[in-house]
Design a protein around this motif. Structure first.
Motif, PDB file in Angstrom:
ATOM      1  N   LEU A 266       0.841  -1.192   0.000  1.00 56.90           N
ATOM      2  CA  LEU A 266       0.000   0.000   0.000  1.00 56.90           C
ATOM      3  C   LEU A 266       0.877   1.244   0.000  1.00 56.90           C
ATOM      4  O   LEU A 266       1.791   1.380   0.822  1.00 56.90           O
ATOM      5  CB  LEU A 266      -0.894  -0.016   1.243  1.00 56.90           C
ATOM      6  CG  LEU A 266      -2.075   0.960   1.278  1.00 56.90           C
ATOM      7  CD1 LEU A 266      -3.075   0.624   0.181  1.00 56.90           C
ATOM      8  CD2 LEU A 266      -2.745   0.904   2.643  1.00 56.90           C
ATOM      9  N   ALA A 267       0.625   2.151  -0.947  1.00 52.33           N
ATOM     10  CA  ALA A 267       1.364   3.408  -1.010  1.00 52.33           C
ATOM     11  C   ALA A 267       0.496   4.587  -0.606  1.00 52.33           C
ATOM     12  O   ALA A 267       0.995   5.589  -0.115  1.00 52.33           O
ATOM     13  CB  ALA A 267       1.923   3.633  -2.418  1.00 52.33           C
ATOM     14  N   VAL A 268      -0.806   4.478  -0.852  1.00 46.51           N
ATOM     15  CA  VAL A 268      -1.780   5.487  -0.426  1.00 46.51           C
ATOM     16  C   VAL A 268      -3.017   4.750   0.073  1.00 46.51           C
ATOM     17  O   VAL A 268      -3.547   3.885  -0.637  1.00 46.51           O
ATOM     18  CB  VAL A 268      -2.175   6.443  -1.572  1.00 46.51           C
ATOM     19  CG1 VAL A 268      -3.180   7.489  -1.074  1.00 46.51           C
ATOM     20  CG2 VAL A 268      -0.958   7.140  -2.171  1.00 46.51           C
ATOM     21  N   LYS A 269      -3.464   5.069   1.258  1.00 41.25           N
ATOM     22  CA  LYS A 269      -4.663   4.451   1.806  1.00 41.25           C
ATOM     23  C   LYS A 269      -5.905   4.980   1.100  1.00 41.25           C
ATOM     24  O   LYS A 269      -5.952   6.133   0.680  1.00 41.25           O
ATOM     25  CB  LYS A 269      -4.788   4.755   3.309  1.00 41.25           C
ATOM     26  CG  LYS A 269      -3.652   4.221   4.164  1.00 41.25           C
ATOM     27  CD  LYS A 269      -3.848   4.662   5.612  1.00 41.25           C
ATOM     28  CE  LYS A 269      -2.696   4.210   6.495  1.00 41.25           C
ATOM     29  NZ  LYS A 269      -2.861   4.700   7.887  1.00 41.25           N
ATOM     30  N   ARG A 270      -6.928   4.131   1.027  1.00 42.37           N
ATOM     31  CA  ARG A 270      -8.213   4.599   0.522  1.00 42.37           C
ATOM     32  C   ARG A 270      -8.773   5.625   1.500  1.00 42.37           C
ATOM     33  O   ARG A 270      -8.651   5.463   2.721  1.00 42.37           O
ATOM     34  CB  ARG A 270      -9.198   3.428   0.392  1.00 42.37           C
ATOM     35  CG  ARG A 270     -10.555   3.820  -0.228  1.00 42.37           C
ATOM     36  CD  ARG A 270     -11.439   2.584  -0.392  1.00 42.37           C
ATOM     37  NE  ARG A 270     -10.736   1.555  -1.159  1.00 42.37           N
ATOM     38  CZ  ARG A 270     -10.619   1.552  -2.484  1.00 42.37           C
ATOM     39  NH1 ARG A 270     -11.173   2.523  -3.187  1.00 42.37           N
ATOM     40  NH2 ARG A 270      -9.946   0.599  -3.105  1.00 42.37           N
ATOM     41  N   GLU A 271      -9.336   6.690   0.970  1.00 41.37           N
ATOM     42  CA  GLU A 271      -9.914   7.702   1.850  1.00 41.37           C
ATOM     43  C   GLU A 271     -11.077   7.108   2.650  1.00 41.37           C
ATOM     44  O   GLU A 271     -11.835   6.264   2.160  1.00 41.37           O
ATOM     45  CB  GLU A 271     -10.407   8.900   1.047  1.00 41.37           C
ATOM     46  CG  GLU A 271      -9.282   9.787   0.546  1.00 41.37           C
ATOM     47  CD  GLU A 271      -9.780  11.052  -0.126  1.00 41.37           C
ATOM     48  OE1 GLU A 271      -9.082  12.073  -0.032  1.00 41.37           O
ATOM     49  OE2 GLU A 271     -10.847  11.021  -0.757  1.00 41.37           O
ATOM     50  N   SER A 272     -11.201   7.570   3.872  1.00 36.75           N
ATOM     51  CA  SER A 272     -12.289   7.138   4.741  1.00 36.75           C
ATOM     52  C   SER A 272     -13.422   8.164   4.699  1.00 36.75           C
ATOM     53  O   SER A 272     -13.258   9.271   4.186  1.00 36.75           O
ATOM     54  CB  SER A 272     -11.785   7.001   6.184  1.00 36.75           C
ATOM     55  OG  SER A 272     -11.445   8.284   6.704  1.00 36.75           O
ATOM     56  N   TYR A 273     -14.559   7.776   5.259  1.00 31.85           N
ATOM     57  CA  TYR A 273     -15.655   8.746   5.367  1.00 31.85           C
ATOM     58  C   TYR A 273     -15.225   9.931   6.239  1.00 31.85           C
ATOM     59  O   TYR A 273     -15.580  11.075   5.973  1.00 31.85           O
ATOM     60  CB  TYR A 273     -16.903   8.085   5.964  1.00 31.85           C
ATOM     61  CG  TYR A 273     -17.509   7.033   5.071  1.00 31.85           C
ATOM     62  CD1 TYR A 273     -17.959   7.355   3.794  1.00 31.85           C
ATOM     63  CD2 TYR A 273     -17.628   5.714   5.499  1.00 31.85           C
ATOM     64  CE1 TYR A 273     -18.511   6.391   2.964  1.00 31.85           C
ATOM     65  CE2 TYR A 273     -18.185   4.744   4.681  1.00 31.85           C
ATOM     66  CZ  TYR A 273     -18.617   5.081   3.411  1.00 31.85           C
ATOM     67  OH  TYR A 273     -19.163   4.125   2.600  1.00 31.85           O
ATOM     68  N   GLN A 274     -14.436   9.642   7.272  1.00 28.25           N
ATOM     69  CA  GLN A 274     -13.952  10.726   8.131  1.00 28.25           C
ATOM     70  C   GLN A 274     -13.052  11.684   7.360  1.00 28.25           C
ATOM     71  O   GLN A 274     -13.072  12.893   7.589  1.00 28.25           O
ATOM     72  CB  GLN A 274     -13.206  10.153   9.342  1.00 28.25           C
ATOM     73  CG  GLN A 274     -12.691  11.202  10.322  1.00 28.25           C
ATOM     74  CD  GLN A 274     -13.785  12.116  10.835  1.00 28.25           C
ATOM     75  OE1 GLN A 274     -14.881  11.666  11.165  1.00 28.25           O
ATOM     76  NE2 GLN A 274     -13.500  13.422  10.892  1.00 28.25           N
ATOM     77  N   ASP A 275     -12.246  11.135   6.434  1.00 22.45           N
ATOM     78  CA  ASP A 275     -11.419  12.003   5.587  1.00 22.45           C
ATOM     79  C   ASP A 275     -12.290  12.970   4.786  1.00 22.45           C
ATOM     80  O   ASP A 275     -11.923  14.130   4.584  1.00 22.45           O
ATOM     81  CB  ASP A 275     -10.580  11.168   4.615  1.00 22.45           C
ATOM     82  CG  ASP A 275      -9.494  10.366   5.303  1.00 22.45           C
ATOM     83  OD1 ASP A 275      -8.994  10.816   6.350  1.00 22.45           O
ATOM     84  OD2 ASP A 275      -9.147   9.285   4.784  1.00 22.45           O
ATOM     85  N   ILE A 276     -13.439  12.495   4.328  1.00 23.55           N
ATOM     86  CA  ILE A 276     -14.324  13.320   3.513  1.00 23.55           C
ATOM     87  C   ILE A 276     -14.837  14.527   4.290  1.00 23.55           C
ATOM     88  O   ILE A 276     -14.923  15.637   3.762  1.00 23.55           O
ATOM     89  CB  ILE A 276     -15.507  12.476   2.982  1.00 23.55           C
ATOM     90  CG1 ILE A 276     -15.010  11.441   1.967  1.00 23.55           C
ATOM     91  CG2 ILE A 276     -16.578  13.364   2.351  1.00 23.55           C
ATOM     92  CD1 ILE A 276     -14.472  12.030   0.687  1.00 23.55           C
ATOM     93  N   VAL A 277     -15.183  14.322   5.548  1.00 19.80           N
ATOM     94  CA  VAL A 277     -15.744  15.429   6.344  1.00 19.80           C
ATOM     95  C   VAL A 277     -14.717  16.038   7.287  1.00 19.80           C
ATOM     96  O   VAL A 277     -15.032  16.942   8.059  1.00 19.80           O
ATOM     97  CB  VAL A 277     -16.973  14.963   7.160  1.00 19.80           C
ATOM     98  CG1 VAL A 277     -18.066  14.460   6.227  1.00 19.80           C
ATOM     99  CG2 VAL A 277     -16.592  13.895   8.181  1.00 19.80           C
ATOM    100  N   GLY A 278     -13.477  15.542   7.218  1.00 21.21           N
ATOM    101  CA  GLY A 278     -12.461  15.933   8.199  1.00 21.21           C
ATOM    102  C   GLY A 278     -12.187  17.413   8.290  1.00 21.21           C
ATOM    103  O   GLY A 278     -11.829  17.913   9.358  1.00 21.21           O
ATOM    104  N   ASN A 279     -12.358  18.133   7.193  1.00 20.45           N
ATOM    105  CA  ASN A 279     -12.097  19.574   7.202  1.00 20.45           C
ATOM    106  C   ASN A 279     -13.375  20.411   7.283  1.00 20.45           C
ATOM    107  O   ASN A 279     -13.312  21.635   7.273  1.00 20.45           O
ATOM    108  CB  ASN A 279     -11.312  19.977   5.945  1.00 20.45           C
ATOM    109  CG  ASN A 279      -9.892  19.459   5.966  1.00 20.45           C
ATOM    110  OD1 ASN A 279      -9.261  19.396   7.016  1.00 20.45           O
ATOM    111  ND2 ASN A 279      -9.385  19.051   4.817  1.00 20.45           N
ATOM    112  N   ASP A 280     -14.513  19.746   7.347  1.00 19.68           N
ATOM    113  CA  ASP A 280     -15.783  20.472   7.463  1.00 19.68           C
ATOM    114  C   ASP A 280     -15.952  21.053   8.863  1.00 19.68           C
ATOM    115  O   ASP A 280     -15.566  20.425   9.854  1.00 19.68           O
ATOM    116  CB  ASP A 280     -16.967  19.531   7.199  1.00 19.68           C
ATOM    117  CG  ASP A 280     -17.122  19.162   5.730  1.00 19.68           C
ATOM    118  OD1 ASP A 280     -16.163  19.387   4.969  1.00 19.68           O
ATOM    119  OD2 ASP A 280     -18.184  18.647   5.368  1.00 19.68           O
ATOM    120  N   VAL A 281     -16.514  22.231   8.914  1.00 18.19           N
ATOM    121  CA  VAL A 281     -16.822  22.877  10.196  1.00 18.19           C
ATOM    122  C   VAL A 281     -18.240  23.439  10.108  1.00 18.19           C
ATOM    123  O   VAL A 281     -18.574  24.146   9.155  1.00 18.19           O
ATOM    124  CB  VAL A 281     -15.832  24.017  10.507  1.00 18.19           C
ATOM    125  CG1 VAL A 281     -16.225  24.708  11.815  1.00 18.19           C
ATOM    126  CG2 VAL A 281     -14.403  23.491  10.602  1.00 18.19           C
TER     127      VAL A 281
END
Length: 443
Positions: A416-431
């Protein structure tokens, strides 16, 4: 079926890359999945390095990281003796995090911000490729603030237009990049740059386009750059130590494409350099090039799972996969063409003509038009070839679709060189602004 690198069909009738059965990769890592044939990446890098060694010229082969920039790729570039071309703070940060030697990093871009320039100055990178007069003076001022003198190349547009897609031709006069050779701005940039005490002009950079299948454009660019170098030496007293001829070397995406061997491109460039500069009694400069696509393009395969289909009698049959323009926007941007195979049924004969649709809520989300395949069923695996360049690099989260994982395969091992994005990654920068939050209900 044209198979690249270590790809083959194994005795199970499955596509195999780097000694790994792609059905096993799908089971372990999921789909969509970017698969990188590490041995082919290294082979392509070595072809460039060996071809330049054969010329006897001093050289740097700088991998153009915009094609595919992840830390593992930066490590491979270093191990194969390449330099690195970056065009943003994000690419620079990736290189630094991968431990890439800073003296071999070249920073490109037509609108480098003060923050990006300061970041690169603090890292002590090897060279800036200056694109315009604003940057020329900004870089000098920021370098002066830090008490540094930095090496630069000036990007020039030589007026050579490669035979390629209009959106990716950059060597012609009407371009957002560089100082124009024809209208005198390149000459004025040299004059101004020589007066700036915190800059050292190594030479010039030229890039004539992308996905180029002939050498004449490169020869013409060398002719023009050499004439310019001689003029600058005679009139301003500056001798170019470095000539950077950019990239743009083509690869085979489909049977319509006929790229030359890497060694042939390199020989045409180096022969033209030696001829032009020797005839002008000019010291032979160090030659830099910046291949990106031709290093990683045909080493990449994207693996999808087939989902639904729609058959419109007498018109078209659509086969939908679990990815699309989020992992490969190039067909929508450039009308790019690809070849593909049902990876789990690779030995079966084609039975119908279908078009491969992505899953995005966008009618333009099409990956391949008119592909010959066996009758595809839900759950089949579709492998799309030559997706190593500008696919992961351009991947996006349209429809909030998660970006795929990346695996490097070699000698039967998948890493693995890059992990699959998670659902948390999708909203991680949302405020959610505080004024929108509902007050807690109390009993």
């Amino acid at each position: 079926m044209y198979l690249h690198g270590t790809s083959k069909i194994n005795d199970k009738g499955h596509l195999e890359i780097g000694g790994c059965d792609v059905t096993d990769l799908a089971a372990e890592f999921g789909t969509p999945l970017y698969i990188v044939d590490e041995a082919l990446v290294r082979q392509r890098a070595r072809e460039y390095v060996e071809a330049f060694k054969a010329s006897g010229l001093r050289f740097q082969v700088a991998y153009a990281s915009k094609a595919f920039c992840v830390m593992a790729m930066c490590v491979i570039a270093e191990e194969e003796g390449m330099s690195l071309d970056v065009v943003s703070d994000g690419e620079l940060y990736t290189a630094l995090q991968a431990g890439f030697p800073v003296e071999r990093i070249h920073f490109h871009g037509n609108n480098k911000t003060p923050e990006e320039i300061n970041m690169a100055l603090d890292a002590n990178i090897g060279c800036f490729v200056v694109d315009n007069f604003v940057e020329l003076h900004l870089l000098n001022a920021l370098a002066a603030d830090k008490g540094k003198k930095v090496k630069i190349l000036l990007r020039i547009t030589p007026g050579v237009e490669a035979h390629t897609h209009e959106y990716i031709s950059t060597g012609q006069q009407d371009s957002k990049f560089g100082f124009d050779l024809g209208n005198g701005s390149a000459y004025r940039a040299i004059e101004e740059g020589m007066k700036l005490s915190n800059l050292e002009i190594l030479g010039v950079h030229s890039h004539i386009g992308s996905q180029i299948f002939e050498v004449e454009g490169f020869r013409m660019a060398v002719d023009k750059v050499a004439d310019f170098a001689v003029k600058i030496k005679h009139e301003l007293g500056l001798t170019f130590k470095v000539i950077n001829l950019g990239g743009g070397f083509g690869i085979r995406y489909t049977a319509e494409d006929s790229p030359l061997p890497i060694a042939e491109y390199v020989k045409a460039i180096t022969d033209a350099i030696i001829s032009n500069f020797t005839n002008a009694s000019y010291p032979l400069p160090e030659i830099w090039v910046e291949p990106g696509r031709s290093i990683v393009g045909d080493a990449g395969t994207t693996l999808y799972t087939v989902g639904t289909n729609k058959d419109i009698p007498g018109v078209r049959k659509y086969i939908a996969v679990d990815g699309g323009m989020t992992d490969n926007p190039r067909p929508a941007l450039y009308e790019s063409k690809y070849e593909a195979v049902l990876a789990n049924r690779a030995n079966e004969a084609a039975e119908e003509t279908v078009s491969i649709a992505g899953k995005c809520c966008e009618s333009g989300d099409m990956l391949i038009w008119d592909l010959e395949l066996p009758k595809a069923k839900s759950g089949d695996l579709l492998a799309v070839f030559c997706t190593g360049a500008y696919n992961y690099a351009m991947a996006n989260n349209y429809n909030r679709i998660r970006r795929p994982a990346v695996v490097f395969v070699k000698d039967g091992q998948a890493d693995l060189a890059v992990k699959r994005e998670s659902y948390q990654d999708i909203v991680g920068n949302d405020v959610i602004p505080a004024r929108m939050k509902k007050p807690s209900l109390t009993k």
